[in-house]
Design a protein around this motif. Structure first.
Motif, PDB file in Angstrom:
ATOM      1  N   GLN A 512       0.972  -1.219  -0.015  1.00  9.28           N
ATOM      2  CA  GLN A 512       0.149  -0.214  -0.097  1.00  9.28           C
ATOM      3  C   GLN A 512       0.838   1.219  -0.050  1.00  9.28           C
ATOM      4  OE1 GLN A 512      -2.612   0.262   3.466  1.00  9.28           O
ATOM      5  NE2 GLN A 512      -4.020   1.923   2.531  1.00  9.28           N
ATOM      6  N   ASP A 513       1.833   1.254   0.621  1.00  6.82           N
ATOM      7  CA  ASP A 513       3.017   2.430   0.876  1.00  6.82           C
ATOM      8  C   ASP A 513       3.726   2.438  -0.629  1.00  6.82           C
ATOM      9  OD1 ASP A 513       2.371   2.947   3.466  1.00  6.82           O
ATOM     10  OD2 ASP A 513       4.012   1.652   4.112  1.00  6.82           O
ATOM     11  N   GLN A 514       3.883   1.525  -1.232  1.00  9.46           N
ATOM     12  CA  GLN A 514       4.579   1.474  -2.729  1.00  9.46           C
ATOM     13  C   GLN A 514       3.654   2.148  -3.692  1.00  9.46           C
ATOM     14  OE1 GLN A 514       6.382  -2.063  -3.847  1.00  9.46           O
ATOM     15  NE2 GLN A 514       7.173  -2.580  -1.928  1.00  9.46           N
ATOM     16  N   VAL A 515       2.267   1.588  -3.585  1.00  7.61           N
ATOM     17  CA  VAL A 515       1.138   2.162  -4.445  1.00  7.61           C
ATOM     18  C   VAL A 515       0.865   3.708  -4.129  1.00  7.61           C
ATOM     19  CG1 VAL A 515      -1.175   2.156  -4.893  1.00  7.61           C
ATOM     20  CG2 VAL A 515      -0.027   0.012  -4.683  1.00  7.61           C
ATOM     21  N   HIS A 516       1.069   4.138  -3.058  1.00 12.47           N
ATOM     22  CA  HIS A 516       1.006   5.659  -2.570  1.00 12.47           C
ATOM     23  C   HIS A 516       2.146   6.393  -3.208  1.00 12.47           C
ATOM     24  CE1 HIS A 516      -1.610   4.926   1.231  1.00 12.47           C
ATOM     25  NE2 HIS A 516      -2.491   5.026  -0.001  1.00 12.47           N
ATOM     26  N   ASP A 517       3.317   5.621  -3.056  1.00 12.46           N
ATOM     27  CA  ASP A 517       4.427   6.266  -3.838  1.00 12.46           C
ATOM     28  C   ASP A 517       4.191   6.719  -5.222  1.00 12.46           C
ATOM     29  OD1 ASP A 517       5.707   6.786  -1.382  1.00 12.46           O
ATOM     30  OD2 ASP A 517       6.937   4.769  -1.606  1.00 12.46           O
ATOM     31  N   ALA A 518       3.851   5.445  -5.935  1.00 11.18           N
ATOM     32  CA  ALA A 518       3.651   5.464  -7.309  1.00 11.18           C
ATOM     33  C   ALA A 518       2.644   6.375  -7.726  1.00 11.18           C
ATOM     34  CB  ALA A 518       3.250   4.140  -7.695  1.00 11.18           C
ATOM     35  N   VAL A 519       1.443   6.631  -6.988  1.00 10.22           N
ATOM     36  CA  VAL A 519       0.555   7.489  -7.128  1.00 10.22           C
ATOM     37  C   VAL A 519       1.138   9.110  -7.170  1.00 10.22           C
ATOM     38  CG1 VAL A 519      -1.546   8.567  -6.472  1.00 10.22           C
ATOM     39  CG2 VAL A 519      -1.444   6.076  -6.635  1.00 10.22           C
ATOM     40  N   ALA A 520       1.974   9.230  -6.117  1.00  6.42           N
ATOM     41  CA  ALA A 520       2.733  10.512  -5.978  1.00  6.42           C
ATOM     42  C   ALA A 520       3.465  10.837  -7.113  1.00  6.42           C
ATOM     43  CB  ALA A 520       3.552  10.630  -4.734  1.00  6.42           C
ATOM     44  N   ASP A 521       4.316   9.620  -7.616  1.00 12.48           N
ATOM     45  CA  ASP A 521       5.078   9.947  -9.052  1.00 12.48           C
ATOM     46  C   ASP A 521       4.310  10.294 -10.210  1.00 12.48           C
ATOM     47  OD1 ASP A 521       7.551   9.284  -7.595  1.00 12.48           O
ATOM     48  OD2 ASP A 521       7.448   7.343  -8.059  1.00 12.48           O
ATOM     49  N   ILE A 522       3.169   9.729 -10.243  1.00 14.75           N
ATOM     50  CA  ILE A 522       2.246   9.959 -11.269  1.00 14.75           C
ATOM     51  C   ILE A 522       1.793  11.252 -11.326  1.00 14.75           C
ATOM     52  CG2 ILE A 522      -0.175   9.375 -12.491  1.00 14.75           C
ATOM     53  CD1 ILE A 522       0.233   6.660 -11.649  1.00 14.75           C
ATOM     54  N   ARG A 523       1.270  11.758 -10.005  1.00  9.40           N
ATOM     55  CA  ARG A 523       0.887  13.360  -9.837  1.00  9.40           C
ATOM     56  C   ARG A 523       1.806  14.158 -10.429  1.00  9.40           C
ATOM     57  NH1 ARG A 523      -2.238  12.673  -4.243  1.00  9.40           N
ATOM     58  NH2 ARG A 523      -4.349  11.841  -4.986  1.00  9.40           N
ATOM     59  N   ARG A 524       3.281  13.763  -9.788  1.00  9.06           N
ATOM     60  CA  ARG A 524       4.522  14.625 -10.207  1.00  9.06           C
ATOM     61  C   ARG A 524       4.546  14.833 -11.739  1.00  9.06           C
ATOM     62  NH1 ARG A 524       9.463  13.285 -11.572  1.00  9.06           N
ATOM     63  NH2 ARG A 524       9.263  11.387 -10.896  1.00  9.06           N
ATOM     64  N   LEU A 525       4.182  13.681 -12.599  1.00 12.27           N
ATOM     65  CA  LEU A 525       4.449  13.874 -13.909  1.00 12.27           C
ATOM     66  C   LEU A 525       3.299  14.511 -14.536  1.00 12.27           C
ATOM     67  CD1 LEU A 525       5.435   9.961 -14.774  1.00 12.27           C
ATOM     68  CD2 LEU A 525       6.892  12.038 -14.666  1.00 12.27           C
ATOM     69  N   VAL A 526       2.281  14.333 -14.115  1.00  9.47           N
ATOM     70  CA  VAL A 526       1.066  14.778 -14.560  1.00  9.47           C
ATOM     71  C   VAL A 526       1.020  16.426 -14.463  1.00  9.47           C
ATOM     72  CG1 VAL A 526      -1.450  15.451 -14.228  1.00  9.47           C
ATOM     73  CG2 VAL A 526      -0.422  13.124 -14.361  1.00  9.47           C
ATOM     74  N   TYR A 527       1.614  16.865 -13.147  1.00 10.18           N
ATOM     75  CA  TYR A 527       1.858  18.233 -12.791  1.00 10.18           C
ATOM     76  C   TYR A 527       3.092  18.879 -13.579  1.00 10.18           C
ATOM     77  CZ  TYR A 527       2.713  22.617 -10.184  1.00 10.18           C
ATOM     78  OH  TYR A 527       2.750  23.700  -9.593  1.00 10.18           O
ATOM     79  N   GLY A 528       3.881  18.072 -14.041  1.00 12.25           N
ATOM     80  CA  GLY A 528       5.043  18.703 -14.820  1.00 12.25           C
ATOM     81  C   GLY A 528       4.704  18.917 -16.283  1.00 12.25           C
ATOM     82  N   LEU A 529       3.413  18.241 -16.589  1.00 14.93           N
ATOM     83  CA  LEU A 529       2.970  18.453 -18.039  1.00 14.93           C
ATOM     84  C   LEU A 529       1.984  19.471 -17.844  1.00 14.93           C
ATOM     85  CD1 LEU A 529       2.004  14.501 -19.034  1.00 14.93           C
ATOM     86  CD2 LEU A 529       3.870  15.972 -19.928  1.00 14.93           C
ATOM     87  N   ARG A 530       1.221  19.650 -16.922  1.00 14.24           N
ATOM     88  CA  ARG A 530       0.280  20.911 -16.854  1.00 14.24           C
ATOM     89  C   ARG A 530      -0.369  20.656 -15.314  1.00 14.24           C
ATOM     90  NH1 ARG A 530      -3.140  24.274 -19.593  1.00 14.24           N
ATOM     91  NH2 ARG A 530      -5.289  24.791 -18.472  1.00 14.24           N
ATOM     92  N   PRO A 531      -0.101  22.109 -14.570  1.00 20.93           N
ATOM     93  CA  PRO A 531      -0.653  22.101 -13.335  1.00 20.93           C
ATOM     94  C   PRO A 531      -1.985  21.641 -13.353  1.00 20.93           C
ATOM     95  CG  PRO A 531       0.895  23.861 -13.679  1.00 20.93           C
ATOM     96  CD  PRO A 531       0.706  23.069 -15.120  1.00 20.93           C
ATOM     97  N   PRO A 532      -2.430  20.897 -12.322  1.00 16.44           N
ATOM     98  CA  PRO A 532      -3.834  20.271 -12.245  1.00 16.44           C
ATOM     99  C   PRO A 532      -4.656  21.450 -11.779  1.00 16.44           C
ATOM    100  CG  PRO A 532      -2.447  18.636 -11.518  1.00 16.44           C
ATOM    101  CD  PRO A 532      -1.568  19.772 -11.635  1.00 16.44           C
ATOM    102  N   ALA A 533      -4.202  22.220 -11.046  1.00 12.25           N
ATOM    103  CA  ALA A 533      -5.019  23.383 -10.546  1.00 12.25           C
ATOM    104  C   ALA A 533      -5.327  24.464 -11.618  1.00 12.25           C
ATOM    105  CB  ALA A 533      -4.191  24.377  -9.443  1.00 12.25           C
ATOM    106  N   LEU A 534      -4.837  24.292 -12.600  1.00  9.61           N
ATOM    107  CA  LEU A 534      -5.208  25.086 -14.006  1.00  9.61           C
ATOM    108  C   LEU A 534      -6.715  24.552 -14.316  1.00  9.61           C
ATOM    109  CD1 LEU A 534      -2.265  26.008 -15.929  1.00  9.61           C
ATOM    110  CD2 LEU A 534      -3.599  27.623 -14.664  1.00  9.61           C
ATOM    111  N   ASP A 535      -6.845  23.339 -14.165  1.00  5.16           N
ATOM    112  CA  ASP A 535      -7.901  22.533 -14.819  1.00  5.16           C
ATOM    113  C   ASP A 535      -9.034  22.591 -13.902  1.00  5.16           C
ATOM    114  OD1 ASP A 535      -6.940  22.288 -17.317  1.00  5.16           O
ATOM    115  OD2 ASP A 535      -6.265  20.219 -16.708  1.00  5.16           O
TER     116      ASP A 535
END
Length: 667
Positions: A512-535
């Motif tokens: 579960q901790d590893q999945v949380h870390d993976a989700v955090a990595d995905i969010r970081r990648l998505v944020y690098g493409l376009r900040p989620p706050a804009l949408d």
């Protein structure tokens, strides 16, 4: 290769022998009581002297050797003619070797003809053919010189200028072949003369700078001599006097062309010489034509009234012919300066049909230089506080003039043109060049925009590929192994569920901790493409959230929007504005030591993002990666971003063009 001492010794000997031969011929003509044929030979001494000077100072140029050979052979010919006349005609048997002297006069005249008429025009002034494919003309000149000399030395024929004297040393066995050899050598001479004329024309059309000045000296030496030669049979006395006076000027002009071609500006002198030589020839032809026709038709060509009528008609052609010839010669020397519309029209055609942007400016400077017969032309573009030469034609000269290239009241470059020698441009020429510079300014601006667009496209492609590489690396090195580890962990937990449930629970907790870390990595990648706050929130609320996160430590950040609603914005503009504002706020929070910061968003024809603080300012510190990134984000959209120091504080102002989905900029 001869040493300097050997060259000097040879030059002195050639001049000494040539002078001695001329004086000997002059003395012999005194015995013959006829110096009229010897006096014009003073020019042969000039040929030898000039050739010797070139041989010493420009040994790599064969022109010196050609002039020396021509002068020496002509001097020997004059001496042999006078000696043979005295020994065989005036006082037969009074001098020994008269037959040998007569024999020399059979073939000596052909050597200077081959060297000066056949060969020299093809190699002047560089000393070699204009290109390898034109070497055949040089070889035909040598073929004529050798073949005609041999043929005339062997042929049984009378000796010209010595009545009753024939070739004393003919070879009977070769007589059937000598005639065809003479015809063959004559054809070779014609070919070499045509090749020389075409070569001179091609050199003139290609020549710029020093070479064109050398060709002007060549023309100044040769052209005045053509008129008395062509009119010799009609105006014999005048022509002989003119040839005597003008012949020494030919080698002098050649010498100046090789050694001191920059000594004078010859445009005006040569222009007038060509015009009035052509006029003289034309008037003479009109006069002779009318007299000849009247004599052939009505048989009274020598009547006073016929000659008077011919003189009047010939004079009547002078002024119209002068205007036309002057116009043609001006075009030859100065190009289109008297016809500015044609120069501008030619430039417009060039700009219209330029195949590639990088060929436009080189084509422009070449067109200007060729059209106006300029030795040098270049276009310099402004680059920061300096100038960058974008295109040039010819070799730069000392005296140049500059004409600004303006686009929308901004000087974007300058047209640099070299003067013809020391001659200043006339008012009409300066006006024409100023007009050409304005036309070229539009072209230069278009080229700058095209090249900037190409660089922008290349930068976008590079940025896209770099982003893809980053995503691939992050997914391959981060998310991929994490998910692979989760998969293995799930297999292990499934195997332990029945036999060791407690251990399986621990494994699932770790997964579960590893999945949380993976989700955090995905969010970081998505944020690098376009900040989620804009949408999620929009541009202004997203910047307010970022400002709230950075507030504290005595810093208050306010976000203002003018008008109250920005309305829908293109995604790229929103992302660039957010990144620029975030980077500026981060710099304020970390480095400015400010107490207040205002972020102002305003929308008109473009979106303006202004971040102003009351901190300590840059204080001379160089801009870092963050400032460069802000400028690059604005430039990618065709906008600008500048950082200004205030009293107190700093202002970051970015202007981003707003483009609708059809690609048109909003107004």
């Amino acid at each position: 290769m001869m040493t300097s001492l050997v060259r000097r010794t040879a030059a002195v000997m050639i001049v000494g022998i040539t002078t001695a031969l001329f004086l000997f011929a002059l003395a012999m003509s005194g015995l013959n009581r006829d110096t009229t044929e010897v006096l014009p030979n003073i020019g042969v001494v000039a040929f030898a002297v000039v050739g010797a000077l070139i041989l010493v100072r420009r040994p790599e140029n064969p022109t010196g050797a050609l002039l020396c050979g021509a002068g020496l052979s002509l001097a020997l010919l004059g001496a042999a003619q006078e000696y043979a006349r005295q020994a065989l005609i005036m006082a037969p048997g009074s001098l020994p070797g008269g037959q040998v002297a007569a024999y020399l006069t059979m073939w000596l005249p052909l050597i200077p003809v081959g060297l000066l008429v056949g060969l020299l025009p093809q190699i002047f002034p560089a000393g070699k053919a204009i290109s390898p494919r034109w070497r055949f003309g040089v070889w035909t000149a040598w073929v004529y010189t050798i073949a005609s000399t041999i043929a005339n030395a062997l042929y049984r024929q009378p000796v010209e200028g010595l009545p009753g004297v024939s070739n004393p040393y003919p070879v009977d066995a070769v007589q059937p072949y000598v005639g065809p050899l003479i015809v063959f050598s004559g054809v070779a001479l014609v070919v070499s003369m045509v090749s020389g004329l075409v070569t001179l024309v091609r050199r003139w059309r290609r020549a710029i700078g020093d070479e064109r000045q050398q060709l002007k000296w060549f023309a100044l030496g040769v052209l005045p001599l053509l008129v008395p030669i062509l009119l010799h049979d009609t105006f014999t006395t005048f022509s002989e006097v003119a040839i005597t006076l003008l012949l020494p000027l030919v080698p002098v002009a050649f010498g100046v062309a090789i050694l001191r071609y920059r000594l004078y500006d010859l445009d005006v002198v040569l222009n007038r010489a060509i015009v009035y030589a052509s006029l003289s020839l034309l008037v003479a032809l009109v006069y002779l034509g009318l007299v000849t026709v009247s004599e052939l038709v009505i048989g009274v060509g020598r009547g006073l009234w016929v000659q008077a009528l011919a003189t009047v008609l010939a004079a009547a052609t002078f002024q119209p012919a002068r205007a036309r010839i002057q116009r043609a010669v001006d075009t030859l020397f100065y190009g289109d300066r008297s016809r500015p519309y044609e120069a501008l029209s030619r430039l417009g055609v060039l700009l219209e049909h330029a195949p590639q942007p990088d060929t436009v400016l080189p084509g422009v400077v070449e067109s200007v230089a060729v059209a106006l017969r300029l030795p040098y032309a270049a276009i310099d573009l402004r680059e920061g506080d300096g100038w960058l030469t974008a295109a040039g034609y010819g070799e730069r000269v000392a005296d140049v003039d500059e004409f600004p290239m303006v686009y929308q009241d901004e000087v974007i470059g300058r047209l640099v043109v070299g003067r013809r020698g020391t001659q200043r441009f006339r008012h009409t020429e300066r006006r024409l060049l100023a007009d050409l510079a304005r036309q070229a300014g539009v072209a230069a601006h278009a080229v700058q925009l095209t090249l900037a667009l190409q660089r922008s496209r290349a930068a976008l492609v590079t940025a896209r590929e770099e982003e893809r590489r980053r995503l691939r690396r992050d997914l391959h090195d981060g998310l991929g192994p994490a998910l692979a580890g989760v998969t293995l962990g799930l297999h292990g937990a499934a195997a332990n569920v029945r036999r060791d449930p407690d251990h399986a629970v621990l494994q699932l907790a770790a997964l579960q901790d590893q999945v949380h870390d993976a989700v955090a990595d995905i969010r970081r990648l998505v944020y690098g493409l376009r900040p989620p706050a804009l949408d999620e929130l929009g541009l202004a609320p997203a910047i307010r959230r970022e400002a709230a996160r950075l507030e504290g430590g005595g810093l208050v950040i306010a976000v203002e929007v003018v008008p109250d609603e920005l309305g829908p914005l293109p995604a790229a503009v929103e992302a660039a504005a957010y990144r620029i504002a975030s980077e500026a706020l981060t710099n304020v929070s970390r480095h400015a030591a400010a107490t207040r910061c205002v972020v102002r968003l305003s929308r008109g024809r473009e979106l303006a993002v202004e971040v102003r603080d009351d901190g300590c300012g840059p204080n001379g510190r160089p801009g870092g990666v963050g400032l460069a990134a802000m400028r690059e984000r604005a430039a990618e959209l065709g906008g600008t971003c500048r950082v200004d120091a205030l009293e107190p504080g700093t202002r970051v102002l970015a202007r981003l063009p707003i483009v609708d989905p059809t690609g048109q900029q909003e107004l």
